[in-house]
Design an enzyme around this catalytic site. Structure first.
Site, PDB file in Angstrom:
ATOM      1  N   LYS A   1      61.206 -35.574 -50.354  1.00 20.77           N
ATOM      2  CA  LYS A   1      59.478 -34.527 -50.818  1.00 20.77           C
ATOM      3  C   LYS A   1      59.101 -35.791 -51.493  1.00 20.77           C
ATOM      4  CE  LYS A   1      58.237 -30.064 -51.204  1.00 20.77           C
ATOM      5  NZ  LYS A   1      58.723 -28.772 -51.449  1.00 20.77           N
TER       6      LYS A   1
ATOM      7  N   SER B   1      57.177 -25.335 -47.948  1.00 21.12           N
ATOM      8  CA  SER B   1      56.439 -26.352 -48.568  1.00 21.12           C
ATOM      9  C   SER B   1      57.141 -27.802 -48.050  1.00 21.12           C
ATOM     10  CB  SER B   1      55.906 -26.575 -49.764  1.00 21.12           C
ATOM     11  OG  SER B   1      57.677 -27.115 -50.923  1.00 21.12           O
TER      12      SER B   1
ATOM     13  N   SER C   1      61.256 -22.875 -49.200  1.00 20.59           N
ATOM     14  CA  SER C   1      60.754 -24.557 -48.636  1.00 20.59           C
ATOM     15  C   SER C   1      61.470 -25.306 -48.067  1.00 20.59           C
ATOM     16  CB  SER C   1      59.594 -25.131 -50.596  1.00 20.59           C
ATOM     17  OG  SER C   1      58.905 -24.338 -50.493  1.00 20.59           O
TER      18      SER C   1
HETATM   19  N1  GLN Z   1      56.036 -20.861 -50.685  1.00 15.08           N
HETATM   20  C1  GLN Z   1      56.163 -20.275 -51.288  1.00 15.08           C
HETATM   21  C2  GLN Z   1      55.131 -20.453 -52.406  1.00 15.08           C
HETATM   22  O1  GLN Z   1      54.618 -20.585 -52.137  1.00 15.08           O
HETATM   23  C3  GLN Z   1      58.183 -20.766 -51.403  1.00 15.08           C
HETATM   24  C4  GLN Z   1      57.531 -22.368 -51.305  1.00 15.08           C
HETATM   25  C5  GLN Z   1      58.953 -23.141 -52.205  1.00 15.08           C
HETATM   26  O2  GLN Z   1      59.674 -23.063 -52.226  1.00 15.08           O
HETATM   27  N2  GLN Z   1      58.637 -24.332 -52.423  1.00 15.08           N
HETATM   28  O3  GLN Z   1      55.572 -20.251 -53.630  1.00 15.08           O
END
Ligand code: GLN
Length: 495
Positions: free
Chosen positions: A85, A160, A184
């Site tokens: 990532k 994400s 995410s």
């Molecule tokens: N969807 C969540 C956010 O927008 C989690 C994102 C994540 O785990 N990085 O913060």
């Protein structure tokens, strides 16, 4: 004998064959590079896929892998490609976090996980797409365009870490790393039909991970099976003096080694999660999966966890507060692009560089986070959110203290939604994290595994949570389930 096809082998078998000399790491790299070349544009899994740069790096690893082979030293990930990532640093490579602000930024060192992967013989195989600074649930907040779902290109891959999930699902790498602050890793794993593990907070070093919500962030894994998940987890976990929040525990070993059974294990289903908002197909498959766990000897009971209803506001206050502080360093001076606007003062330079560099969602969150930390509102929002976080943590702890081994829940209330469906509605987007946030707030490990396909042919995931440092229970239980359903082959999209 027919030559082995690297694309058809699990990461575990790939490493065995490379260690044994029956498969050459360069042939593995070439086969995967071809596959990425063919598919990455359509799926938008990678940020600036640069084949030559990737293969150059791979070349450096080949000599190391060969030397280990001559010394008859087994490398756990010998010749295994792994996609990373784009918020995890690989020395001297770009690391953009899906943002224009960091589009030219190069990492000055390897993240601890990357060091460990290299030492294990893995091939670092491209930077995967993500929501900008990991803020999002669909990969649509990437300033490099959304990753699409390999099962259906009109649908999101999740976020994400959407690029990592889609890359593993489409077999552009057998393994990938992501980060999980509020889901995410697990949510995109569920949307793409792969296994995603978020370890216990502190189990895997965050050194070299660009921080989002530091009290919630954890690096996690993507793989197509529990066995491969355990393999990768064992390589990356363990104490790291460079991360002060890293747990002082030795690296895990032989996680799936000896015989183990689900007989007598107690699973808790969360009553509040099985309510309104849960898609019917997801519910049906989740209940069927619980039946499979029962048939394997576990008992399943329903528990009520009323405080979990507050997960969304609590998470979005804490995560944005931490983000507003973590992202303060991106000011156009030391990191990131600097505005080209002439004749600006220092203050204008900060404001202008940040205004140009950050996307809409990131700006929204920085403002929200700054607001909840501001002196007049700190107690009303941030301090209160932290108190409720503690109540959520205790409530979950209480379940394990009652003798439950695991908590089980759907990973997300729906399967992958359509591209564009939630981009205009932040709240609808935030709600897709409803089942995953609790594990981050409580710091406990959680794993998402595929359990079926919905009527639209998109994967459904379920999630197991264990007490802190209970990864072994998660992995072993999930593996029993996987064996009961005859493996995960059926969760590979036909592309
Ligand atoms: N969807 C969540 C956010 O927008 C989690 C994102 C994540 O785990 N990085 O913060």
């Amino acid at each position: 004998m027919r030559p082995l096809d690297p694309l058809a082998l699990s990461a575990s078998v790939l490493a065995q064959e490379v260690n044994a000399g029956s498969l050459k790491a360069q042939d593995v790299a070439a086969a995967y590079a071809r596959r990425v070349e063919n598919l990455h544009r359509e799926l938008n899994t990678h940020i600036e896929w640069d084949k030559d740069a990737v293969l150059n790096e791979v070349d450096k690893q080949l000599a190391y892998i060969e030397a280990a082979r001559y010394a008859q030293k087994n490398l756990p990930l010998a010749g295994v490609p792994i996609a990373i990532k784009d918020n995890i640093m690989v020395d001297s490579q770009r690391v953009s976090c899906g943002s224009q602000l960091l589009r030219n930024h190069r990492a000055a060192y390897d993240a601890t996980v990357v060091q460990k992967l290299k030492a294990a013989g893995a091939l670092i195989f491209g930077r995967t797409n993500m929501d900008e600074f990991a803020m999002g649930s669909s990969c649509e907040n990437s300033s490099y365009g959304p990753t699409v779902n390999p099962w259906n290109r009109r649908h999101v891959a999740g976020g994400s870490s959407g690029g990592s999930a889609a890359a593993v699902a489409a077999r552009l790498a057998p393994l990938a790393l992501g980060s999980d602050t509020g889901g995410s890793v697990r949510q995109p794993a569920s949307f793409c039909g792969v296994v995603g593990l978020k370890p216990t907070y502190g189990r895997v070093s965050r050194y070299g991970l660009v921080a989002y919500g530091s009290s919630l962030d954890q690096i996690g894994t993507f793989a197509t099976s529990v066995e491969d998940t355990a393999l990768l987890y064992e390589v990356i976990a363990g104490h790291d003096p460079s991360d002060s929040t890293s747990a002082r525990l030795p690296a895990p070993q032989g996680t799936l080694g000896s015989a183990w059974t689900l007989k007598g294990k107690r699973l808790a289903m969360i009553k509040e999660f099985m309510a309104e908002g849960l898609d019917e197909d997801v519910r049906t498959h989740f209940e069927q999966a619980m039946q499979v766990y029962r048939e394997a000897g576990a008992t399943v009971e329903t528990v009520s966890l009323p405080h979990l209803a507050h997960s969304i506001p609590v998470y979005y206050i804490i995560a944005t507060a931490e983000a507003s502080s973590n992202l303060a360093r991106f000011d156009g001076i030391r990191y990131g692009v600097r505005t080209q606007k002439p004749g600006v003062s220092l203050r204008e330079l900060y404001v202008q560089s940040r205004s140009e560099g950050f996307g809409r969602e990131v700006k929204q969150r920085i403002m929200l986070g700054t607001y909840v930390l501001s002196s007049g509102y700190y107690d009303a929002y941030y301090a209160k959110a932290n108190r409720i976080r503690e109540m959520i943590r205790r409530e979950i702890q209480g379940v394990f203290e009652q003798g439950f081994d695991l908590i089980a829940a759907p990973t997300a209330p729906t399967t992958a939604f359509e591209l564009g469906q939630k981009t205009q509605d932040s709240l609808a987007m935030y709600l897709s994290d409803i089942y995953t946030l609790a594990a981050n707030l409580a710091g406990i490990p959680a794993l998402s595994q595929p359990i079926g396909l919905c009527r639209k042919g998109l994967p459904i995931g379920m999630q197991l949570m264990a007490p802190a440092f209970g990864e072994e229970t998660l992995l072993r239980s999930a593996q029993v389930y996987e064996q009961q359903i005859n493996g995960t082959e059926k969760f590979r999209p036909r592309i």
